[in-house]
Design a protein around this motif. Structure first.
Motif, PDB file in Angstrom:
ATOM      1  N   TYR A  38       0.512  -1.728   0.008  1.00 49.72           N
ATOM      2  CA  TYR A  38      -0.205  -0.114   0.080  1.00 49.72           C
ATOM      3  C   TYR A  38       0.564   0.955  -0.235  1.00 49.72           C
ATOM      4  O   TYR A  38       0.323   2.226  -0.671  1.00 49.72           O
ATOM      5  CB  TYR A  38      -0.790   0.071   0.674  1.00 49.72           C
ATOM      6  N   ARG A  39       1.584   1.119   0.785  1.00 55.09           N
ATOM      7  CA  ARG A  39       2.766   2.348   0.661  1.00 55.09           C
ATOM      8  C   ARG A  39       3.605   2.582  -0.356  1.00 55.09           C
ATOM      9  O   ARG A  39       3.413   3.593  -1.207  1.00 55.09           O
ATOM     10  CB  ARG A  39       4.596   1.966   1.663  1.00 55.09           C
ATOM     11  N   ALA A  40       3.948   1.052  -1.101  1.00 51.04           N
ATOM     12  CA  ALA A  40       4.720   2.072  -3.201  1.00 51.04           C
ATOM     13  C   ALA A  40       3.220   2.000  -3.974  1.00 51.04           C
ATOM     14  O   ALA A  40       3.573   2.944  -4.197  1.00 51.04           O
ATOM     15  CB  ALA A  40       4.778   0.220  -2.944  1.00 51.04           C
ATOM     16  N   VAL A 112      -7.924  -0.116  -4.840  1.00 47.83           N
ATOM     17  CA  VAL A 112      -6.814  -0.364  -5.013  1.00 47.83           C
ATOM     18  C   VAL A 112      -6.629  -1.405  -4.157  1.00 47.83           C
ATOM     19  O   VAL A 112      -5.869  -2.572  -4.394  1.00 47.83           O
ATOM     20  CB  VAL A 112      -5.959   1.167  -3.646  1.00 47.83           C
ATOM     21  N   ARG A 113      -7.631  -1.409  -3.138  1.00 48.78           N
ATOM     22  CA  ARG A 113      -7.747  -2.794  -2.328  1.00 48.78           C
ATOM     23  C   ARG A 113      -7.594  -3.763  -3.299  1.00 48.78           C
ATOM     24  O   ARG A 113      -7.416  -5.311  -2.797  1.00 48.78           O
ATOM     25  CB  ARG A 113      -8.491  -2.608  -1.127  1.00 48.78           C
ATOM     26  N   TYR A 114      -8.568  -4.192  -4.122  1.00 47.88           N
ATOM     27  CA  TYR A 114      -9.070  -5.334  -4.545  1.00 47.88           C
ATOM     28  C   TYR A 114      -8.013  -5.540  -5.533  1.00 47.88           C
ATOM     29  O   TYR A 114      -7.418  -7.089  -6.033  1.00 47.88           O
ATOM     30  CB  TYR A 114     -10.148  -4.960  -6.077  1.00 47.88           C
ATOM     31  N   HIS A 190     -12.082   3.461  10.454  1.00 48.53           N
ATOM     32  CA  HIS A 190     -13.280   3.600  10.012  1.00 48.53           C
ATOM     33  C   HIS A 190     -13.171   3.504   8.356  1.00 48.53           C
ATOM     34  O   HIS A 190     -14.857   3.530   8.250  1.00 48.53           O
ATOM     35  CB  HIS A 190     -13.493   5.004  10.011  1.00 48.53           C
ATOM     36  N   ARG A 191     -12.799   3.070   7.685  1.00 48.68           N
ATOM     37  CA  ARG A 191     -12.727   2.476   6.010  1.00 48.68           C
ATOM     38  C   ARG A 191     -14.204   2.225   5.696  1.00 48.68           C
ATOM     39  O   ARG A 191     -14.284   1.152   6.334  1.00 48.68           O
ATOM     40  CB  ARG A 191     -11.814   3.256   5.352  1.00 48.68           C
ATOM     41  N   GLU A 192     -14.883   2.768   4.974  1.00 44.08           N
ATOM     42  CA  GLU A 192     -16.072   1.140   4.418  1.00 44.08           C
ATOM     43  C   GLU A 192     -15.415   0.279   4.014  1.00 44.08           C
ATOM     44  O   GLU A 192     -16.111  -1.389   4.158  1.00 44.08           O
ATOM     45  CB  GLU A 192     -16.658   1.983   3.341  1.00 44.08           C
TER      46      GLU A 192
HETATM   47  O1   DC Z   1       1.268  -1.580   7.591  1.00 42.10           O
HETATM   48  P1   DC Z   1       2.244  -0.273   7.530  1.00 42.10           P
HETATM   49  O2   DC Z   1       2.202   1.111   9.060  1.00 42.10           O
HETATM   50  O3   DC Z   1       3.322  -0.101   6.461  1.00 42.10           O
HETATM   51  O4   DC Z   1       0.910  -0.421   6.473  1.00 42.10           O
HETATM   52  C1   DC Z   1       0.332   1.801   5.908  1.00 42.10           C
HETATM   53  C2   DC Z   1      -0.990   1.678   6.024  1.00 42.10           C
HETATM   54  O5   DC Z   1      -1.634   0.599   5.046  1.00 42.10           O
HETATM   55  C3   DC Z   1      -1.112   1.618   6.883  1.00 42.10           C
HETATM   56  O6   DC Z   1      -1.981   2.573   7.967  1.00 42.10           O
HETATM   57  C4   DC Z   1      -3.023   1.248   6.287  1.00 42.10           C
HETATM   58  C5   DC Z   1      -2.796   0.204   4.900  1.00 42.10           C
HETATM   59  N1   DC Z   1      -2.823  -1.076   5.139  1.00 42.10           N
HETATM   60  C6   DC Z   1      -3.777  -1.605   4.999  1.00 42.10           C
HETATM   61  O7   DC Z   1      -4.470  -0.793   4.466  1.00 42.10           O
HETATM   62  N2   DC Z   1      -4.435  -3.256   4.767  1.00 42.10           N
HETATM   63  C7   DC Z   1      -2.958  -3.995   5.007  1.00 42.10           C
HETATM   64  N3   DC Z   1      -3.623  -4.869   4.777  1.00 42.10           N
HETATM   65  C8   DC Z   1      -1.461  -2.820   5.215  1.00 42.10           C
HETATM   66  C9   DC Z   1      -1.934  -2.062   5.257  1.00 42.10           C
END
Ligand code: DC
Length: 231
Positions: A38-40, A112-114, A190-192
Motif C-alpha cells: 500500500y505504501r508503494a 486499490v484494495r481489490y 473507519h473506512r468502508e
Molecule cells: O503496516 P503499515 O503501517 O506499513 O501500513 C501502511 C498503511 O497501509 C496503513 O496505515 C493502512 C494500509 N494497509 C491496509 O490498508 N491494509 C493492509 N493489509 C496493510 C496496510
C-alpha cells in the motif's frame, strides 16, 4: 509437517513486521509485508501528482493502477524481502512520514484494495506464509489457521516509530508522529472497505509491556499449538 498460513493484523507501529519476520525466519516461511505494498502504491500516486495536500485525483489514479508493478525481492544480506515499484527498490522511500501521511487515504480506495488483495492471495496459495497488514485475517485469508491481532497504546507506538525515523536520519518531531499514528488508526478502522477489525477467531496480543523476546516466545507457543492441531 503441514504448512500453515499465519495472518498478523493490527494497528500501525505495533511491531507486526518485526514479529512476522522473526516467525517466518524461525519456520522457514515466506514473509509478506502488505503495508509495504500500500505504501508503494501511495509513493506512485505522490510521484505522479495524483495526490497532494489539497486534492486526490482518485478517478484518474484508478485508471493508472495497471501501470503499477509491485514485487518483493529477497535481500540475502538483510535476510528479508524488499519492496520494488516498477523494478526500482523503494524500501527507503516508502517509510517516510510523507508516505505515511497519505497511505491511509490511498488504501481506502476499493480498486486499490481489490488489486492488492488479489496479488496477496496468489502469494499465499502454497501456504507456508506469514503475512501482516490490516485485513489479512478478515479478507485476504479468512481461512488462515492462525490469526494474531496486535495492539499497544498509541503513545508507545508513536515512540517506536519516532525512534525508527530518527535512527534513519529523518527530521521529525514526536507530536507529528503521534498525530500520524492516531489519524491512521482512525481512517484504517473507519473506512468502508475492509476496515481494520479483529477477526472473530484472532488472538489479541497487547504488547505495550512485552519485550520482543517475550512476544516472540508467546506467539511461537501459539504457532506450535496450531501446527500440532493440524496433525
Ligand atoms: O503496516 P503499515 O503501517 O506499513 O501500513 C501502511 C498503511 O497501509 C496503513 O496505515 C493502512 C494500509 N494497509 C491496509 O490498508 N491494509 C493492509 N493489509 C496493510 C496496510
Amino acid at each position: 509437517m503441514q504448512n500453515i498460513t499465519i495472518a498478523i493484523d493490527g494497528f500501525s507501529s505495533t511491531g507486526k513486521s518485526t514479529l512476522a519476520k522473526q516467525i517466518a525466519k524461525e519456520l522457514g516461511y515466506v514473509y509478506v509485508d502488505t503495508g509495504a505494498m500500500y505504501r508503494a502504491v501511495t509513493l506512485y500516486a505522490l510521484q505522479n501528482n495524483f495526490i497532494n495536500e489539497n486534492s486526490f485525483k482518485v478517478n484518474d489514479f484508478v485508471l493508472e493502477l495497471d501501470k503499477i508493478n509491485l514485487s518483493f525481492k529477497f535481500n540475502e544480506a538483510l535476510g528479508f524481502s524488499e519492496m520494488y515499484l516498477n523494478d526500482v527498490n523503494v524500501e527507503k522511500e516508502i517509510r517516510t512520514l510523507e508516505v505515511s501521511s497519505y497511505v491511509s487515504k490511498v488504501s481506502a480506495v476499493p480498486e486499490v484494495r481489490y488489486q492488492l488483495v488479489k496479488q496477496q492471495q496468489k502469494m499465499g496459495e502454497g501456504k507456508g506464509i506469514v503475512m501482516d497488514g490490516r485485513d489479512i485475517g478478515t479478507v485476504v485469508f479468512p481461512q488462515a489457521e492462525l490469526k494474531i491481532f496486535m495492539t499497544a497504546s498509541p503513545k508507545i507506538r508513536a515512540q517506536r516509530r519516532y525512534d525508527e525515523l530518527i535512527k534513519r536520519g529523518d527530521k521529525v518531531n514526536f507530536d507529528e508522529v503521534l498525530q500520524n499514528v492516531q489519524e491512521r488508526d482512525y481512517i484504517d478502522s473507519h473506512r468502508e472497505d475492509s476496515p481494520l477489525i479483529k477477526a472473530q477467531d484472532a488472538i489479541e496480543i497487547d504488547n505495550t509491556n512485552l519485550t520482543l523476546e517475550e512476544q516472540f516466545e508467546s506467539i511461537m507457543n501459539l504457532v506450535r499449538m496450531t501446527l500440532e492441531n493440524q496433525e
